[in-house]
Design a protein around this motif. Structure first.
Motif, PDB file in Angstrom:
ATOM      1  N   UNK A  29       0.704  -1.167   0.019  1.00 44.71           N
ATOM      2  CA  UNK A  29       0.021   0.028  -0.169  1.00 44.71           C
ATOM      3  C   UNK A  29       0.914   1.396  -0.034  1.00 44.71           C
ATOM      4  N   UNK A  30       1.791   1.229   0.378  1.00 46.82           N
ATOM      5  CA  UNK A  30       2.650   2.572   0.620  1.00 46.82           C
ATOM      6  C   UNK A  30       3.490   2.689  -0.621  1.00 46.82           C
ATOM      7  N   UNK A  31       3.472   2.096  -1.482  1.00 46.03           N
ATOM      8  CA  UNK A  31       3.896   1.989  -2.829  1.00 46.03           C
ATOM      9  C   UNK A  31       2.995   1.772  -3.822  1.00 46.03           C
ATOM     10  N   UNK A  32       1.838   1.952  -3.595  1.00 47.91           N
ATOM     11  CA  UNK A  32       0.663   1.393  -4.629  1.00 47.91           C
ATOM     12  C   UNK A  32       0.924   2.326  -5.799  1.00 47.91           C
ATOM     13  N   UNK A  33       1.076   3.645  -5.617  1.00 44.55           N
ATOM     14  CA  UNK A  33       0.987   4.463  -6.676  1.00 44.55           C
ATOM     15  C   UNK A  33       1.948   4.248  -7.506  1.00 44.55           C
ATOM     16  N   UNK A  34       3.193   3.874  -7.290  1.00 46.64           N
ATOM     17  CA  UNK A  34       4.456   3.323  -8.194  1.00 46.64           C
ATOM     18  C   UNK A  34       3.941   2.008  -8.545  1.00 46.64           C
ATOM     19  N   UNK A  35       3.471   1.007  -8.075  1.00 47.54           N
ATOM     20  CA  UNK A  35       3.279  -0.181  -8.510  1.00 47.54           C
ATOM     21  C   UNK A  35       2.073  -0.058  -9.682  1.00 47.54           C
ATOM     22  N   UNK A  36       1.117   0.618  -9.299  1.00 46.75           N
ATOM     23  CA  UNK A  36      -0.148   0.533 -10.322  1.00 46.75           C
ATOM     24  C   UNK A  36      -1.180  -0.288  -9.993  1.00 46.75           C
ATOM     25  N   UNK A  38      -2.076  -3.250 -10.460  1.00 46.28           N
ATOM     26  CA  UNK A  38      -2.141  -4.507  -9.977  1.00 46.28           C
ATOM     27  C   UNK A  38      -1.430  -4.728  -8.352  1.00 46.28           C
ATOM     28  N   UNK A  39      -1.411  -3.401  -7.706  1.00 50.24           N
ATOM     29  CA  UNK A  39      -0.740  -3.514  -6.312  1.00 50.24           C
ATOM     30  C   UNK A  39      -1.790  -4.458  -5.355  1.00 50.24           C
ATOM     31  N   UNK A  40      -3.126  -4.581  -5.465  1.00 51.04           N
ATOM     32  CA  UNK A  40      -3.724  -5.194  -4.516  1.00 51.04           C
ATOM     33  C   UNK A  40      -3.627  -6.706  -4.654  1.00 51.04           C
ATOM     34  N   UNK A  41      -3.584  -7.055  -6.115  1.00 50.05           N
ATOM     35  CA  UNK A  41      -3.408  -8.463  -6.468  1.00 50.05           C
ATOM     36  C   UNK A  41      -1.935  -9.030  -6.271  1.00 50.05           C
ATOM     37  N   UNK A  42      -1.073  -8.195  -6.384  1.00 50.86           N
ATOM     38  CA  UNK A  42       0.412  -8.563  -6.013  1.00 50.86           C
ATOM     39  C   UNK A  42       0.500  -8.709  -4.673  1.00 50.86           C
ATOM     40  N   UNK A  83       3.495  -7.026 -15.226  1.00 47.90           N
ATOM     41  CA  UNK A  83       3.342  -5.593 -15.402  1.00 47.90           C
ATOM     42  C   UNK A  83       3.959  -4.690 -14.149  1.00 47.90           C
ATOM     43  N   UNK A  84       4.173  -5.242 -13.145  1.00 47.86           N
ATOM     44  CA  UNK A  84       4.783  -4.365 -12.261  1.00 47.86           C
ATOM     45  C   UNK A  84       6.235  -4.250 -12.306  1.00 47.86           C
ATOM     46  N   UNK A  85       6.895  -3.292 -12.359  1.00 47.88           N
ATOM     47  CA  UNK A  85       8.206  -2.968 -12.221  1.00 47.88           C
ATOM     48  C   UNK A  85       9.168  -3.574 -11.243  1.00 47.88           C
ATOM     49  N   UNK A  86      10.127  -4.735 -11.538  1.00 48.77           N
ATOM     50  CA  UNK A  86      10.629  -5.407 -10.625  1.00 48.77           C
ATOM     51  C   UNK A  86      11.805  -4.462  -9.647  1.00 48.77           C
ATOM     52  N   UNK A  87      11.954  -3.460 -10.440  1.00 53.18           N
ATOM     53  CA  UNK A  87      12.860  -2.368  -9.347  1.00 53.18           C
ATOM     54  C   UNK A  87      12.130  -1.997  -8.183  1.00 53.18           C
TER      55      UNK A  87
END
Length: 225
Positions: A29-36, A38-42, A83-87
């Motif tokens: 949740x802290x990085x949800x904006x950067x993750x996009x 798929x944040x919740x499912x990730x 789709x999530x940046x591995x960075x």
């Protein structure tokens, strides 16, 4: 202070950590904006695989630190969600070391100790990650003991893992109330002989009818009600 059942018969209250005291989804949740999107499912995949790896190792008679499983589970989740940046991996792991405590946690722990009950964590988390999590959430002053399953060399729901609580606290198992948000953990605690209270934060359907909790509450705030 008059305590409701099953606390009225208890000498100690033992908590699972991840999902019970600490919000396991707060790292993503802290990085949800950067993750996009798929944040919740990730986050859900990460958590599910983390638990699954602990169950498989325990069934195989093997053990690895829970932090290792947390890293492996995140790697799986990132592979499953390309789709999530591995960075983001490093930031997510750092965030997992300092998960948010649920808002009612400090007050509940404080009230239990004022009532004369011992309080403890018993977690699959390894010692280093638990120490970091408790420190980050400022919970240390509210706990008598923080117990990792490390010395048992296996994970909950093994009786060897649950044995750590009565041995360290000096309290008979039937005088321990055990709280977890994980229904499988409640089943294990019931089989072991604790008085288990299920913290059903997300309104999940019940299961394991032969290994039932003694109470079901929506959050820790319901424990003293």
């Amino acid at each position: 202070m008059s305590l409701p059942a099953p606390l009225d018969r208890a000498e100690a209250v033992v908590f699972d950590a991840y999902g019970t005291l600490l919000d396991v989804h707060s790292a993503v949740q802290r990085h949800a904006a950067a993750i996009g999107p798929e944040a919740q499912t990730l986050s859900e995949t990460w958590r599910q695989k983390q638990l699954e790896y602990s169950w498989v190792l325990a069934l195989c008679g093997r053990y690895a630190p829970f932090w290792t499983l947390t890293e492996r589970a995140l790697d799986y989740a990132l592979a499953k969600h390309p789709g999530v940046d591995r960075g983001a991996r490093g930031d997510l792991l750092e965030a997992y070391k300092a998960l948010d405590a649920y808002p009612e946690v400090p007050g509940t722990l404080g009230a239990l100790r004022r009532a004369g009950l011992k309080t403890a964590i018993l977690s699959n988390g390894d010692t280093a990650m638990l120490d970091a999590a408790v420190r980050a959430a400022c919970l240390g002053d509210h706990l008598d003991v923080v117990l990792s399953v490390d010395p048992a060399g296996t994970f909950k729901t093994s009786s060897r893992a649950y044995d750590l609580a009565p041995e360290r606290l000096g309290v008979a198992r039937e005088r321990i109330v055990f709280l977890s948000s994980n229904r499988w953990d409640i089943a294990g605690a019931a089989a072991y002989g604790f008085a288990p209270v299920w913290v059903n934060r997300t309104g999940q359907p019940d299961e394991y009818p032969d290994l039932a909790p003694v109470r079901v509450i929506p959050s820790l705030g319901g424990l003293l009600a």
